[in-house]
Design an enzyme around this catalytic site. Structure first.
Site, PDB file in Angstrom:
ATOM      1  N   GLU A  44       3.482   6.658   2.739  1.00 17.04           N
ATOM      2  CA  GLU A  44       3.028   6.333   1.983  1.00 17.04           C
ATOM      3  C   GLU A  44       2.051   5.599   3.758  1.00 17.04           C
ATOM      4  O   GLU A  44       2.206   5.497   4.793  1.00 17.04           O
ATOM      5  CB  GLU A  44       3.429   5.221   1.337  1.00 17.04           C
ATOM      6  CG  GLU A  44       4.204   5.489   0.817  1.00 17.04           C
ATOM      7  CD  GLU A  44       5.582   4.546  -0.099  1.00 17.04           C
ATOM      8  OE1 GLU A  44       5.288   2.961   0.245  1.00 17.04           O
ATOM      9  OE2 GLU A  44       6.313   4.828  -0.209  1.00 17.04           O
ATOM     10  N   GLU A  63      13.334   5.005  -0.014  1.00  7.10           N
ATOM     11  CA  GLU A  63      14.078   4.050   0.810  1.00  7.10           C
ATOM     12  C   GLU A  63      15.213   3.739   0.443  1.00  7.10           C
ATOM     13  O   GLU A  63      15.646   2.853  -0.359  1.00  7.10           O
ATOM     14  CB  GLU A  63      12.864   2.599   0.805  1.00  7.10           C
ATOM     15  CG  GLU A  63      12.466   2.734   1.000  1.00  7.10           C
ATOM     16  CD  GLU A  63      10.964   1.425   1.210  1.00  7.10           C
ATOM     17  OE1 GLU A  63      10.827   1.425   0.186  1.00  7.10           O
ATOM     18  OE2 GLU A  63       9.999   1.668   2.162  1.00  7.10           O
TER      19      GLU A  63
HETATM   20  C1  GAL Z   1       7.499   1.100   1.277  1.00  9.95           C
HETATM   21  C2  GAL Z   1       8.220   1.164  -0.458  1.00  9.95           C
HETATM   22  C3  GAL Z   1       6.373   1.000  -1.536  1.00  9.95           C
HETATM   23  C4  GAL Z   1       6.149   0.134  -1.434  1.00  9.95           C
HETATM   24  C5  GAL Z   1       5.199   0.101  -0.318  1.00  9.95           C
HETATM   25  C6  GAL Z   1       4.622  -1.539  -0.137  1.00  9.95           C
HETATM   26  O1  GAL Z   1       8.054   0.772   1.873  1.00  9.95           O
HETATM   27  O2  GAL Z   1       8.230   2.807  -0.517  1.00  9.95           O
HETATM   28  O3  GAL Z   1       6.724   1.392  -2.467  1.00  9.95           O
HETATM   29  O4  GAL Z   1       6.953  -1.081  -1.172  1.00  9.95           O
HETATM   30  O5  GAL Z   1       6.035  -0.251   0.924  1.00  9.95           O
HETATM   31  O6  GAL Z   1       3.797  -2.260  -1.127  1.00  9.95           O
END
Ligand code: GAL
Length: 967
Positions: free
Chosen positions: A485, A409
Site C-alpha cells: 500500500e 494487519e
Molecule cells: C492500511 C490498511 C488499509 C487501510 C489503509 C488506510 O493500514 O491496510 O486497509 O486502512 O491503511 O486507508
C-alpha cells in the site's frame, strides 16, 4: 459454547476445491428469498422446518446485505470503522444485540435435473451462517469471503425444497475480519446448487509452468483417475490427465494474457479451464515471471458497489478491470480478502498480476496492545489455517495470481506460520506475502505500507536499518521489495507519485507498489429533499466510526476516474516519450514483456494552444526495455523549421505533443485509446515569453492612472468595477479548504495560525498620474505574522494592470495553503477558457497528467466532486484565462508569469465548512483565484507529507496580472 462463539472452523462443509465451469447441471439460487430480521441470535430456528409458514415475512434479494435493502434503517444500517471493532474485544464472544437475518427459499428442481449427488455452494456469507435444507441441518460457515459447500443430493426433492439460512452479523469470525470497510452482513455472494455426476470431476488442479529458456510450457492437470485433456490449440487430444506434458507454448503475462482453453473430461463430466503458462520465481533477489523482473503498477481493490456494498455484478467487475487497464494499471492486490471468483477469471482473461489475500485482519487488537491477538493464540490455529486452505483450494488455477498473502494487519504470531506452511503444502509455485511482520519470518517478499520516499530509497539500495536478528536480517535483505500500500488516494491527491515511480524504476530491488486504494466506498444516499450524495462513516449514526476515511480511492463511488487516477496513469505509463534535442524524440518501451506492436504515434504541433499541424508516425517496434530516437516531422510544420513562421504563430508559444495510442481495438479499449504521451516546447522559452507578453498584455510605456477609467476603485483602493462588471474586489488570499491530505497535521497548524481568517489593514492609498498605490498588511488575529502587500494599479485604455509585491512580516512558522488573489464576479460569468495546463486539475506535486493547451470549460465542470468537499479544481501554469458569460462578455486575466487558476461558485470558507457535496450551494458570485502558487498535496492522510520541493512558504514575492474587460 454457542456455535457462533467458538474458535472453530464451522462444521458440515466438504473439503474445499476449485469450482471450474463444467457441463454438469447447476441451478442458481440467487433471486428473491423470504427474510426476517431479529435483533438477537437466539430466536428459535423454527423457520428451518419445511412446514413453517413464511408468508408473513418480507422479501429480500440474494445476494445482498440486508441493511442496504431497506434504506430507511428498519433493517439496520451500515457501520464504518477502520481499525476499531464496533463490538467489545472479548473473543470469541459477541454482543447479545446481534442482528440476525433469517433467509428462506422454496425451490423446485428444473425438469431434467439428474438425481444423485449434489452440492449446495455458498460463495460468501457475512459473517456466520447456519444452513438447513428440507429441515436437515447442513452446517455452519465462517469466513465471509470464502466458499463453503455442503452435500445435499440425499435431501433434494423434485419440488418444494426449503433452504433456510440464518446469518449473524457478529460471530467469532468478526474478530478475524476487521478489514477497513463497511460492516455489512448478509448472504452477499452467489448461492448455487451443483449436480455432481457419478464419476465426475471432483477437484481440478492445473499446473502450467513456462521455461523462458526453452520456450516450453509444462502442463499437468491433477484430477480424478481416467480424466483426459483436449486442447486443439496445444495439439492435445484426449491426453491422459495427471502427467506432465511439455510442449511449445505462448506464455501468459499480465501484458500478454494468452490463455488456452483446455477441456478436462471424464465420461461423466466435462470442464473447460483457462490455462495460462507462466512461472513465478524469486531469483537474485528479484521477483520474476517467466525469467523477467516485474514492476507492479498496482492498486488495492476492495469489492464495492455504491448501492449494494460488497455485492458486485460481473459487469461492475469488468468495468473495474477495464478502467484499470485503460489507466495502465497492471496489478491488483485483492485487499483484503479473496475476491468474487469471477473477478479472477476476468484477471486471467484481461491480464492483471494479482496478489490474492486471505480473509484475515485483526487490526483492532492493536488498540489493546495486541493482547489475545488471534494470529498468536493457539485456539485460533485451525480456523486461520482453514481460511488459508480454502483460499488456495479455490483459486490456485488462476495464472493471474502470482502471490498469496496471509492477510492484512493481523500482527504477528505462530498461526501465520501455520497458515504459510499449509499454503506452501498446497501450492509451492507462488511466493508468500504478508506485510504485518517486519521480520518477514513467513514470507518470500519484503513488503511495507506507506513507507516514505526516503525509506523506499534506502530499501532500494539495500541499506535499510537492520533487524535485531542477523539471520532474519540477511534473509530479508535478500528479498525483493514492494509497497503493498502506498500513495493514499484520499480526496485530492495523492501527491508525490512521480517521485515514488522514479525510485521504483531506479532500483532493481523495488518492484513497485499498489496505491491505496481503487474505490471510494461512499454509499449512494439522498438528502431529505431528494438530492443524491455519497454517505461515509457517521452518516448512519454509528456510535463509533472513522468518518470519510472510507473514501480514499482513485475512482469515485460511481467509477468516475478522479484526477488521482489520471495522474497515476501518466506516472506509470509503460511507454515514455521525451524530447531528444532539436528535431527528435525518444520512445522508450517500459513494459516488462510486451513489444510496441499495436501502437501508433500521433503528433500535434500547437501554437498558442491552436493546432497548426498534426499527423501520425509509425511506432518504432521496440522489445520490452528498448528505446529508440525518432525524428520529428519538422518539414511539414510551419514555424518549427519547416514552413515560414506565420503571423499567428508569432503570437504564441508552440508545443509538440506526441501520443502513443492503440492502433486497433483490444479487449479493454478501442483503437485510438491513449497509452502514453510526451510534450515539450518547440521554441526556446525566452523567445516565447517575449512573444506572449507583446501579444497579449499591457505595454508598460503607455500605462498610467488617469481619467476616464474603465475601472472604479473605492476609497480604500479596492477595485469595485471593471468594464461595467461589478466585482468583489481582488484581495490577497491565503486559504484553501483543507484537503484530506492536509487535514491530519497541517490543517490544524493552519487554523491555529489563523490562515482561514486573515484581514487586510489598509496602510495607505496613493493615487498619481502613473499609478494607484495601495499598501496593506494582511494578517490574522492573535499573531504577529503577516504579509506586507503593495498593490500597484495602472491602466491603458480598458486594460488594467496590477503589480503585486508581497513581503512577509513577523515570524512565519507554517507553510501557506496558497498565495494569491481572490476576486468575485457576478454568478453569470461561468464560462472559462484558458491557455495553460489542463484539461484537468493540477497541483505542484500532482501535475504530470496535465498538458499545456487551450481549454474551455464551465465553472461547474471545473469542480472535482470529491466525496468530502475540499480544495479542488486548480488549473496550473495558466498564461491567460477568460471568464465570461454566455455572450462572451467578461474578464480576461493575463499573467506576466503563469499562475494557478481556480473558479467556483462558493468561497474556500464555504467549501471548508461543507461535509457533503450537497452542502455546497451556488451563491451570487463566481469566485476566482489567481494564485502565485499553492502548497503541494502529498499523501499525509496516511503517508508522507508534501515533499520539500513542493511546499509553499511565506517569502518575498512579486507578480503581475493584467485584467481586460471583454465585451
Ligand atoms: C492500511 C490498511 C488499509 C487501510 C489503509 C488506510 O493500514 O491496510 O486497509 O486502512 O491503511 O486507508
Amino acid at each position: 459454547m454457542r456455535y457462533l462463539e467458538t474458535f472453530s472452523t464451522g462444521y458440515g462443509a466438504l473439503p474445499p476445491r476449485a469450482n471450474p465451469a463444467t457441463d454438469a447441471a447447476r441451478l442458481s439460487l440467487n433471486g428473491t428469498w423470504r427474510f426476517r430480521l431479529t435483533p438477537t441470535a437466539d430466536t428459535p430456528a423454527d423457520f428451518a422446518d419445511p412446514a413453517f409458514s413464511d408468508s408473513g415475512w418480507d422479501e429480500i434479494a440474494v445476494p445482498s446485505h440486508w441493511p442496504l435493502q431497506r434504506r430507511d434503517g428498519s433493517w439496520g444500517n451500515p457501520i464504518y470503522t477502520n481499525v476499531r471493532y464496533p463490538i467489545p474485544v472479548d473473543p470469541p464472544y459477541v454482543p447479545t444485540e446481534n442482528p440476525t437475518g433469517d433467509h428462506r427459499l422454496t425451490f423446485d428442481l428444473p425438469g431434467g435435473w439428474p438425481g444423485g449427488d449434489a452440492l449446495l455452494r455458498f460463495e460468501g456469507i457475512d459473517s456466520c451462517g447456519r444452513i438447513w435444507l428440507n429441515g436437515t441441518e447442513l452446517g455452519v460457515t465462517f469466513g465471509s469471503r470464502l466458499p463453503s459447500e455442503f452435500a445435499v443430493g440425499h435431501l433434494l426433492r423434485p419440488t418444494g425444497n426449503v433452504l433456510a439460512v440464518r446469518v449473524h452479523q457478529w460471530s467469532a469470525g468478526t474478530y478475524v475480519e476487521d478489514q477497513d470497510m463497511w460492516w455489512l452482513p448478509g448472504i452477499f455472494r452467489d448461492v448455487t446448487l451443483l449436480a455432481r455426476p457419478d464419476g465426475g470431476l471432483t477437484d481440478v488442479r492445473v499446473h502450467a509452468g513456462y521455461d523462458h529458456r526453452t520456450g516450453l510450457g509444462t502442463l499437468r492437470v491433477d484430477t480424478v483417475e481416467g480424466a483426459v485433456l483436449t486442447c486443439p490449440e496445444l495439439g492435445l487430444s484426449a491426453a491422459p490427465a495427471g502427467f506432465a506434458i511439455e510442449l511449445p507454448v505462448t506464455p501468459w503475462t499480465a501484458e500478454t494474457p494468452h490463455l488456452y482453453r483446455v477441456e478436462v473430461a471424464t465420461g461423466a463430466e466435462r470442464a473447460v479451464v483457462a490455462v495460462g503458462f507462466r512461472t513465478v520465481v524469486i531469483e537474485d533477489g528479484l521477483f520474476k515471471v517467466n525469467g523477467r523482473a516485474v514492476l507492479f503498477r498496482g492498486v488495492n481493490r476492495h469489492e464495492f458497489d455504491p448501492d449494494h456494498g460488497r455485492v458486485v455484478s460481473e459487469e461492475l467487475m469488468r468495468t473495474d478491470l477495464v478502467l484499470m487497464k485503460q489507466h495502465n494499471i497492471n496489478a491488483v492486490r485483492a485487499s483484503h480478502y479473496p475476491p468474487h471468483p469471477r473477478f479472477l477469471d476476468l484477471c486471467d482473461e484481461l491480464g492483471m498480476w494479482v496478489i490474492d489475500e486471505c480473509d484475515l485482519e485483526t487490526h483492532g487488537f492493536g488498540e489493546n496492545d495486541w493482547r489475545r491477538n488471534p494470529t498468536a493464540d493457539p485456539a485460533w490455529r485451525d480456523a486461520l489455517v482453514d481460511r488459508a486452505v480454502r483460499m488456495v483450494a479455490r483459486d490456485r488455477n488462476h495464472p493471474s495470481i502470482v502471490m498469496w498473502s496471509l492477510g492484512n494487519e493481523a500482527g504477528v504470531g505462530d498461526n501465520l506460520g501455520h497458515m504459510a506452511a499449509a499454503i506452501r503444502a498446497l501450492d509451492d509455485t507462488r511466493p508468500l506475502h504478508y506485510e504485518g511482520d517486519r521480520e518477514c519470518r513467513h514470507t518470500d517478499v519484503y513488503s511495507r505500507m506507506y513507507a516514505d520516499h526516503a525509506e523506499v530509497e534506502l530499501i532500494g539500495r539495500g541499506e535499510e536499518p537492520p533487524l535485531d536478528d542477523p539471520e532474519l536480517d540477511a534473509r530479508r535483505r535478500a528479498m525483493p521489495f514492494l509497497q503493498c500500500e502506498y500513495a493514499h488516494a484520499m480526496g485530492n491527491g495523492p501527491g508525490g507519485l512521480h517521485e515514488y515511480q522514479q525510485l521504483f524504476e531506479r532500483y532493481d530491488r523495488l518492484h513497485g507498489g499498489f496505491v491505496w486504494e481503487w474505490i471510494d466506498h461512499g454509499i449512494r444516499s439522498r438528502t431529505a429533499d431528494g438530492r443524491e450524495f455519497h454517505a461515509y462513516g457517521g452518516d448512519f449514526g454509528e456510535e463509533l466510526h472513522d468518518g470519510n476515511f472510507i473514501c480514499d480511492g482513485l475512482v469515485f463511488p460511481d467509477r468516475t476516474p478522479s484526477p488521482g487516477l489520471l495522474e497515476y496513469k501518466k506516472v506509470i505509463e509503460p511507454v515514455r516519450i521525451t524530447e531528444a534535442g532539436p528535431g527528435a524524440f525518444t520512445v522508450a518501451n517500459r513494459h516488462d514483456f510486451a513489444d510496441l506492436t499495436g501502437l501508433t504515434l500521433c503528433w500535434t504541433y500547437e501554437i498558442g494552444g491552436i493546432e497548426h499541424a498534426a499527423g501520425e508516425l509509425p511506432c518504432p517496434q521496440l522489445a520490452a526495455g528498448e528505446s529508440a530516437t525518432v525524428a520529428l516531422p519538422v518539414a511539414e510544420v510551419p514555424g518549427a523549421g519547416g514552413g515560414a513562421l506565420t503571423e499567428s504563430a508569432a503570437a504564441g508559444e508552440s508545443w509538440w505533443t506526441l501520443r502513443a495510442v492503440l492502433a486497433a481495438d483490444t479487449a479493454w479499449a478501442g483503437a485510438g485509446h491513449e497509452i502514453a504521451w510526451g510534450q515539450w516546447p518547440a521554441v526556446d522559452a525566452s523567445v516565447v515569453n517575449g512573444v506572449e507578453a507583446a501579444g497579449s498584455a499591457l505595454d508598460e510605456a503607455e500605462a498610467g492612472f488617469g481619467a476616464p477609467r474603465a475601472a472604479r476603485f473605492d476609497e480604500r483602493g479596492r477595485l469595485m468595477e471593471l468594464g461595467g462588471i461589478g466585482l468583489v474586489a481582488p484581495r490577497i488570499d491565503l486559504w484553501r479548504a483543507p484537503t484530506d491530505n492536509d487535514t491530519h497535521a497541517l490543517a490544524a497548524q493552519w487554523r491555529h495560525a489563523g490562515l482561514h481568517r486573515v484581514h487586510e489593514r489598509t496602510i495607505d492609498v496613493i493615487a498619481d498620474r502613473d499609478a494607484l498605490l495601495v499598501r496593506t498588511r494582511v494578517a490574522p488575529a492573535a499573531t504577529d505574522a503577516g504579509l506586507l502587500v503593495t498593490y500597484r494599479w495602472s491602466e491603458a485604455g480598458d486594460v488594467l494592470r496590477l503589480q503585486l509585491d508581497i513581503t512577509p512580516d513577523g515570524v512565519w512558522t507554517v507553510p501557506l495553503p496558497r498565495l494569491g488573489l481572490r476576486l468575485g464576479l457576478p454568478a453569470g460569468y461561468d464560462q472559462v477558457e484558458w491557455f495553460g495546463r489542463g484539461p484537468g486539475e493540477g497541483y505542484a506535486d500532482t501535475r504530470l497528467a496535465t498538458r499545456v493547451g487551450r481549454f474551455t470549460s464551465t465553472v461547474d465542470a471545473m469542480q472535482t466532486p470529491y466525496v468530502y468537499p475540499q480544495e479542488n479544481g486548480s488549473r496550473l501554469d495558466v498564461r491567460w484565462a477568460n471568464v465570461t458569460d454566455a455572450t462572451g462578455a467578461g474578464l480576461r486575466i493575463d499573467g506576466r508569469s503563469p499562475f494557478q487558476f481556480t473558479a467556483r461558485r462558493w468561497t474556500s470558507e464555504q467549501l471548508d465548512a461543507a461535509r457533503h457535496l450537497t452542502d455546497l450551494v451556488p451563491g451570487a458570485h463566481v469566485w476566482v483565484n489567481v494564485d502565485l502558487a499553492q502548497h503541494g498535496i502529498g499523501s499525509n492522510s496516511c503517508g508522507p507529507a508534501v515533499l520539500p520541493g513542493h511546499e509553499l512558504h511565506a517569502a518575498p514575492a512579486a507578480f503581475t496580472v493584467v485584467f481586460t474587460p471583454l465585451r
